[in-house]
Design an enzyme around this catalytic site. Sequence first.
Site, PDB file in Angstrom:
ATOM      1  N   LEU A 197       0.889  -1.008   0.023  1.00 27.40           N
ATOM      2  CA  LEU A 197       0.060  -0.033   0.142  1.00 27.40           C
ATOM      3  C   LEU A 197       0.821   1.015  -0.036  1.00 27.40           C
ATOM      4  O   LEU A 197       1.844   1.178   0.753  1.00 27.40           O
ATOM      5  CB  LEU A 197      -0.905   0.106   1.250  1.00 27.40           C
ATOM      6  N   ASP A 198       0.763   2.204  -0.880  1.00 26.33           N
ATOM      7  CA  ASP A 198       1.530   3.221  -0.984  1.00 26.33           C
ATOM      8  C   ASP A 198       1.418   4.199   0.182  1.00 26.33           C
ATOM      9  O   ASP A 198       0.623   3.817   1.159  1.00 26.33           O
ATOM     10  CB  ASP A 198       1.466   3.998  -2.320  1.00 26.33           C
ATOM     11  N   GLU A 199       2.384   5.136   0.522  1.00 25.40           N
ATOM     12  CA  GLU A 199       2.416   5.784   1.644  1.00 25.40           C
ATOM     13  C   GLU A 199       1.178   6.716   2.106  1.00 25.40           C
ATOM     14  O   GLU A 199       0.903   6.645   3.206  1.00 25.40           O
ATOM     15  CB  GLU A 199       3.497   6.946   1.609  1.00 25.40           C
ATOM     16  N   LYS A 200       0.357   7.051   1.056  1.00 30.49           N
ATOM     17  CA  LYS A 200      -1.201   7.901   1.181  1.00 30.49           C
ATOM     18  C   LYS A 200      -2.002   6.950   1.355  1.00 30.49           C
ATOM     19  O   LYS A 200      -3.230   7.191   1.503  1.00 30.49           O
ATOM     20  CB  LYS A 200      -1.152   8.862   0.161  1.00 30.49           C
ATOM     21  N   SER A 201      -1.815   5.418   1.294  1.00 29.91           N
ATOM     22  CA  SER A 201      -2.973   4.444   1.441  1.00 29.91           C
ATOM     23  C   SER A 201      -2.764   3.797   2.663  1.00 29.91           C
ATOM     24  O   SER A 201      -1.817   4.087   3.264  1.00 29.91           O
ATOM     25  CB  SER A 201      -2.852   3.616   0.072  1.00 29.91           C
TER      26      SER A 201
END
Length: 191
Positions: free
Chosen positions: A47-51
């Site tokens: 999951l990317d940093e903003k997810s």
Amino acid sequence: MEHRHYIIYKPYGYLSQFETNSKQQKRKKLLGELHDFPDDIMAVGRLDEKSEGLLLLTTDGKLSDYINSRKVEKEYFALVDGNVSDKAITHLSRGVEIGFNGKKYVTRPCKVLKLEQDPALPERSKKIRDARHGPTTWLSIRLREGKFRQVRKMTSAVGCPTLRLVRVKVGAMQLNNMQVGDVIEVDRFAL
């Protein structure tokens, strides 16, 4: 060797990794700050940093490969900008063209539904925005692939950029009532 498995509610602002050699990422928050994990642990997908949301961790590489294959469905709740039309939902469901590794890619068909009410999720640590900036819509997106930032690229392709993205399900594993940052060790994953 007996493998170990964990489910976590990955918080917004964390990278889906345990260590980094990158000078730019030295100040970033890493999963190892949430719990004392075994040295050979790996995130199953990312999951990317903003997810945020459900992230599976395991010491079993074969199991990780299986879950990342197209055999296991993942569900995301996406808060998107604007009122999403039925046409946009149909387009998302059938597949949209996105960029991936400098090439155009058409996503595989998936299941997309407009949620009738806001999901019961914990507040995000960073404020998203307020109602004066216009309407928003929560979508459920269930797919069996996972290209880099795929859900975000998909919603942008139909004119509704993602404001908040939460993975809520991988196979039969669900967030349920987990709180942000929770870590639970499990005997096995229910897929």
